[in-house]
Write a protein that holds these residues in place. Structure first.
Motif, PDB file in Angstrom:
ATOM      1  N   LYS B 213       0.838  -1.201   0.000  1.00 60.50           N
ATOM      2  CA  LYS B 213       0.000   0.000   0.000  1.00 60.50           C
ATOM      3  C   LYS B 213       0.869   1.245   0.000  1.00 60.50           C
ATOM      4  N   ASN B 214       1.939   1.195   0.792  1.00 64.89           N
ATOM      5  CA  ASN B 214       2.841   2.325   0.931  1.00 64.89           C
ATOM      6  C   ASN B 214       3.962   2.211  -0.103  1.00 64.89           C
ATOM      7  N   THR B 215       4.029   3.165  -1.022  1.00 67.35           N
ATOM      8  CA  THR B 215       5.126   3.127  -1.997  1.00 67.35           C
ATOM      9  C   THR B 215       6.148   4.217  -1.694  1.00 67.35           C
ATOM     10  N   GLY B 216       5.880   5.017  -0.656  1.00 66.99           N
ATOM     11  CA  GLY B 216       6.821   6.076  -0.257  1.00 66.99           C
ATOM     12  C   GLY B 216       7.802   5.549   0.769  1.00 66.99           C
ATOM     13  N   PRO B 217       8.415   6.450   1.561  1.00 65.79           N
ATOM     14  CA  PRO B 217       9.366   5.982   2.572  1.00 65.79           C
ATOM     15  C   PRO B 217       8.680   5.044   3.565  1.00 65.79           C
ATOM     16  N   LEU B 263       2.156 -12.469  21.533  1.00 66.45           N
ATOM     17  CA  LEU B 263       2.787 -12.857  20.273  1.00 66.45           C
ATOM     18  C   LEU B 263       1.744 -13.282  19.241  1.00 66.45           C
ATOM     19  N   ALA B 264       2.006 -12.953  17.984  1.00 67.19           N
ATOM     20  CA  ALA B 264       1.101 -13.353  16.907  1.00 67.19           C
ATOM     21  C   ALA B 264       1.911 -14.053  15.815  1.00 67.19           C
ATOM     22  N   VAL B 265       1.214 -14.845  15.020  1.00 65.57           N
ATOM     23  CA  VAL B 265       1.888 -15.621  13.982  1.00 65.57           C
ATOM     24  C   VAL B 265       1.265 -15.314  12.620  1.00 65.57           C
ATOM     25  N   VAL B 266       2.092 -15.115  11.617  1.00 67.32           N
ATOM     26  CA  VAL B 266       1.613 -14.976  10.236  1.00 67.32           C
ATOM     27  C   VAL B 266       2.060 -16.228   9.498  1.00 67.32           C
ATOM     28  N   THR B 267       1.129 -16.900   8.826  1.00 66.14           N
ATOM     29  CA  THR B 267       1.566 -18.055   8.050  1.00 66.14           C
ATOM     30  C   THR B 267       1.322 -17.802   6.574  1.00 66.14           C
ATOM     31  N   LEU B 268       2.298 -18.213   5.774  1.00 65.72           N
ATOM     32  CA  LEU B 268       2.236 -18.064   4.323  1.00 65.72           C
ATOM     33  C   LEU B 268       2.541 -19.413   3.717  1.00 65.72           C
ATOM     34  N   PRO B 269       2.076 -19.664   2.495  1.00 65.51           N
ATOM     35  CA  PRO B 269       2.449 -20.928   1.856  1.00 65.51           C
ATOM     36  C   PRO B 269       3.967 -21.031   1.792  1.00 65.51           C
ATOM     37  N   PRO B 505       0.598  -5.406   8.256  1.00 76.45           N
ATOM     38  CA  PRO B 505      -0.450  -5.077   7.285  1.00 76.45           C
ATOM     39  C   PRO B 505      -1.532  -6.160   7.291  1.00 76.45           C
ATOM     40  N   ALA B 506      -2.805  -5.732   7.139  1.00 78.99           N
ATOM     41  CA  ALA B 506      -3.907  -6.683   7.200  1.00 78.99           C
ATOM     42  C   ALA B 506      -3.816  -7.697   6.066  1.00 78.99           C
ATOM     43  N   GLU B 507      -3.415  -7.217   4.880  1.00 76.46           N
ATOM     44  CA  GLU B 507      -3.268  -8.136   3.752  1.00 76.46           C
ATOM     45  C   GLU B 507      -1.842  -8.069   3.256  1.00 76.46           C
ATOM     46  N   LEU B 508      -1.334  -9.199   2.843  1.00 77.17           N
ATOM     47  CA  LEU B 508       0.039  -9.236   2.363  1.00 77.17           C
ATOM     48  C   LEU B 508       0.054  -9.898   0.991  1.00 77.17           C
ATOM     49  N   ASP B 520       4.626  -1.757   4.701  1.00 82.01           N
ATOM     50  CA  ASP B 520       3.340  -1.406   5.320  1.00 82.01           C
ATOM     51  C   ASP B 520       3.335  -1.603   6.834  1.00 82.01           C
ATOM     52  N   MET B 521       4.448  -2.070   7.380  1.00 81.08           N
ATOM     53  CA  MET B 521       4.503  -2.391   8.805  1.00 81.08           C
ATOM     54  C   MET B 521       4.741  -1.123   9.629  1.00 81.08           C
ATOM     55  N   GLU B 522       4.176  -1.107  10.848  1.00 79.19           N
ATOM     56  CA  GLU B 522       4.423   0.031  11.730  1.00 79.19           C
ATOM     57  C   GLU B 522       4.790  -0.448  13.121  1.00 79.19           C
ATOM     58  N   VAL B 523       5.524   0.399  13.839  1.00 81.60           N
ATOM     59  CA  VAL B 523       5.836   0.110  15.240  1.00 81.60           C
ATOM     60  C   VAL B 523       4.868   0.919  16.092  1.00 81.60           C
TER      61      VAL B 523
END
Lengths: 308, 525
Positions: B213-217, B263-269, B505-508, B520-523
């Motif tokens: 989503k973010n194409t800037g800095p 803690l959270a987990v993101v799983t991708l193929p 980010p909600a969608e990756l 798209d990640m934020e602290v």
């Protein structure tokens, strides 16, 4: 004394040659080779042969050994096959971390080990002696990687006093030093205790008692001095072992150092790096032994007299 | 609980170690732990590297980006055209792009960049390009020596990260070690091999891939990538707040991670496939009926549930399911079918004995089953052994050290084995079943004239992407019908992070957690 020194140093040469040959041969007889780690999906057999030639792996073993040894003698440790930079750079980057860890661990085990040993000897066969020797035995039998994880759990996870891993602050050094140091402490404490007890039975101690000196003063001023001779020898011997013993501890605590470098290179079959690391560790043991002999000679007037 | 741990940590570090560098991380700064397989990557020079870590994908941009469905999208190249005969490609470059050292990115960048591949470890990436013509300042034409339908895949690979040619030439072997310049959203501040890499935000960045989503800095100002070889140590760091994200969580730690509320987990193929190679030259597997029988004796669903806790997917072809070449005819897919398995063994003359082991002419159906020493392979192989036993095949397991098993395969004496590979391109079929690599990588010792013909067509006979997909699908499909292996399982890739610290980010829309996710990640402040 000097001729003794020279003799001891000259004796290191055949030992060094033997060690280097053993290191070289063992590595080359382990199945697997570094080229497997370099080849990508799609590489042709020609690419493989080319790469073997580039690193001299197509030469017969004695030739490879000769080339390696002559380069090492000139201070050239070669170029890492997988990491692809001078091995000496990698070693120089790792060595200070290992020396710092090993140095503090040695310091810890000498100070605490001698202290506990003296305490145990002064209370021979009473409960402090039994408690110290029991505790020390427990400490020395725990595998270091396990002890490391336990310390991490207690001091980092539960108490939050120290960082879990890394080398980003001086406080990160505490747990690894404890992990290695505790093992050495056991040995030093036991040797100190035995040496103290043994020295207490000597004639000069009876004489000192007869002269009316206080028992504590006799123990700390006179007996301990005697007892320290074997302790110092053991400590010098430990120098090499501490560097070697740091291997697993470095990996568990994700610290830079010779151990981490060695393990990584071993899994990649990066021969030049593994050879250099093993050579460093072997040299540390050899120099530690030499130092032990020299210190013993310097400290013990009887040895000094015999050599003169 | 978490807050109190961090408080204690903070208090302790302030009071006891005021002199030492503080461990607490401040706003918009994050600490990531690299996957253990990337530990010790020696350089950020994409052209000469064999192993590149995730931080590479933030230092450099690529010409082409790849979405979650493995389709290709613009990045530094805003569009492209491929000649119908595959003999040329024209790329239109994005304007206004600069490297970290101020040099412009334009058509003049491309020639020297591709030139640098010659004679390097990754030379095959650009082998098909004969020359590069500068059409105008922002347009280049690749004149091809042969069609390369894999061109976009190569251009999206991190090995084809776009380097800055002037500093690349000037720095030599130091490029990627002491200094490195790309056009990416982050600049390298420091790199200690095997330890950590510190990246700082490129504030001039405005040319991100459209997949984010973010194409800037980037939102995050500073990222430290740590290398931790020991998984349990990395997990404890995440748990205690010492780091914010683990870029690889092994399956056996996943349940521990899920127990922690913060803690959270993101799983991708994933890009791995677990499979059982079958040596087609070793009796009884020189009989295709026996090969099909053992392949169809493998109960993939049961393995998914019992060995991998239901995480991941079953494999029924040799390729990961995201690849279009994996879409073979249903009849070619290999599924658990015990009835067929038993019938085939009966047909082949292997008669079930009273002891539950089949025999033919007085010889029992006993075979060897090799695997490597990692605990997951040992567990999986024991289940495979039990499943083979169910159809009357007695397999004896031999375990080899992971670093030595390749040399064992080269002897060609294996019968069955359990292993995995990690690759996201269909050319892996060529790598493991090509007749010119018998032993290893061709553990199955598969050498079939028809397969060789199809292989040749797939590898060199395709003019464009569509043809390549068709040719590889045909090759892959034929290989499956010859049963030189049995597909077992496709794992997922898991990334764990501290949800009190990071907002994902909600969608990756990316195949892996890499630059698209970080953009798209934020602290949390």
């Amino acid at each position: 004394m000097y001729s003794y020194l020279i003799r001891r140093v000259v004796m290191l040469v055949p030992v060094f040659l033997a060690v280097s040959l053993v290191i070289f041969l063992i590595l080359h007889f382990i199945p697997g080779d570094p080229i497997d780690n370099l080849l990508k999906v799609g590489s042709s057999p020609e690419a493989r042969a080319q790469m073997e030639a580039r690193y001299g792996l197509d030469q017969p073993l004695p030739v490879q050994y000769g080339i390696w040894l002559s380069k090492v003698m000139q201070g050239d440790l070669g170029t890492a096959i997988v990491a692809r930079r001078p091995v000496s750079d990698l070693i120089l980057q790792a060595l200070p971390h290992s020396l710092r860890l090993g140095g503090f661990a040695l310091l810890f085990s000498s100070v605490v080990g001698v202290g506990l040993g003296v305490l145990a000897a002064l209370n021979r066969d009473k409960w402090p002696d039994k408690a110290i020797m029991g505790g020390v035995l427990l400490g020395s039998t725990m595998p270091s990687f396990w002890l490391g994880l336990i310390l991490m759990l207690i001091f980092s996870v539960w108490l939050g006093w120290f960082p879990v891993s890394g080398a980003r602050s001086a406080s990160a050094l505490v747990l690894p030093v404890l992990t290695i140091g505790l093992g050495g402490t056991a040995l030093v404490a036991r040797i100190t205790r035995i040496a103290m007890i043994e020295a207490s039975g000597r004639d000069f101690v009876t004489l000192l008692h007869a002269k009316g000196l206080s028992p504590l003063r006799i123990q700390l001023r006179h007996v301990l001095r005697h007892a320290l001779i074997p302790v110092v020898t053991i400590l010098a011997l430990r120098i090499g072992w501490i560097l070697g013993g740091a291997v697993t501890v470095e990996v568990v605590f994700a610290r830079p150092g010779l151990g981490t470098l060695l393990i990584k290179s071993l899994s990649q079959h990066d021969y030049p790096v593994v050879q250099a690391c093993l050579l460093m560790l072997a040299m540390a043991v050899m120099l530690g032994t030499l130092l032990g002999d020299i210190l013993q000679a310097a400290m013990d007037p009887r040895v000094r007299a015999a050599l003169a | 609980m978490t807050i109190s741990i961090r408080k204690t940590l903070l208090t302790a570090s302030v009071s006891l170690f005021a002199l030492f560098a503080a461990q607490a991380v401040s706003a918009q700064e994050a600490v990531f732990v690299l996957n253990t397989s990337e530990v010790g990557a020696p350089t950020y020079n994409p052209i000469k590297a064999n192993n590149l870590n995730k931080a590479t994908t933030l230092i450099f941009d690529r010409m082409v980006s790849q979405a979650a469905d493995l389709s290709f999208h613009p990045w530094l190249a805003s569009s492209w055209e491929e000649a119908p005969d595959g003999m040329s490609w024209t790329f239109h470059l994005k304007p206004g792009v600069t490297f970290h050292n101020g040099e412009p990115f334009n058509a003049a960048t491309i020639g020297p960049w591709l030139e640098a591949f010659k004679g390097s470890e990754n030379a095959y990436m650009t082998e098909a390009v004969a020359s590069v013509e500068v059409v105008d300042d922002l347009t280049v034409k690749f004149v091809m020596a042969r069609p390369e339908p894999n061109m976009l895949y190569n251009l999206s690979s991190s090995f084809m990260s776009v380097i800055e040619p002037k500093s690349y030439a000037a720095l030599g072997d130091n490029y990627g070690v002491t200094e490195v310049y790309g056009t990416g959203p982050f600049k390298m501040e420091s790199f200690t091999i095997g330890q950590e890499t510190v990246l700082v935000r490129n504030d001039d960045y405005t040319w991100g891939s459209p997949l984010a989503k973010n194409t800037g800095p980037a939102h995050i100002a500073k990222i430290t990538f740590r290398e931790i070889a020991e998984d349990s140590t990395a997990f404890l760091e995440l748990k205690t707040g010492g780091v914010d994200m683990l870029l690889g969580v092994p399956a056996d730690l996943l349940s521990e991670v899920k127990k922690e509320p913060n803690l959270a987990v993101v799983t991708l193929p994933g890009q791995d496939v677990y499979y059982m190679p079958i040596n087609v030259t070793k009796a009884p597997f020189d009989d295709i009926k026996v090969r099909e029988a053992v392949a169809k004796a493998i109960n993939q669903e049961e393995i998914l549930a019992s060995v991998f806790g239901g995480v991941g997917a079953v494999a029924d072809t040799f390729l990961i399911s995201a690849l279009p070449e994996g879409h073979v005819a249903d009849s070619a897919k290999i599924h658990f079918d015990p009835a067929r398995s038993n019938a085939l063994l009966d047909e082949a003359g292997w008669v079930m004995g009273a002891d539950g082991v089949r025999a033919k002419d007085g010889v029992a159906l006993k075979v060897s089953l090799w695997t490597q020493s990692d605990s997951i392979f040992r567990r999986l192989t024991e289940v495979v052994q039990a499943q083979l036993k169910a159809v009357g095949v007695e397999a004896e397991i031999t375990t080899f050290d992971s670093s030595m098993i390749r040399d064992q395969y080269k002897t060609g004496t294996q019968q069955l084995a359990v292993r995995s590979y990690d690759w996201d391109n269909a050319d892996i079929v060529d790598w493991f079943f090509g007749a010119d690599r018998l032993g290893y990588p061709n553990i199955s010792m598969f050498n079939d004239p028809k397969a060789e013909e199809l292989r040749k067509a797939a590898m060199t006979g395709s003019k464009n992407m569509a043809e390549r997909v068709a040719n590889f699908t045909a090759y892959h499909e034929y290989v499956l019908t010859q049963f030189p292996m049995a597909p077992i399982y496709q794992p997922v890739e898991s990334v764990a992070y501290n949800a009190d610290r990071l907002v994902m980010p909600a969608e990756l829309n990316a195949p892996v957690v890499g630059s698209t996710a970080v953009m798209d990640m934020e602290v949390k402040e």
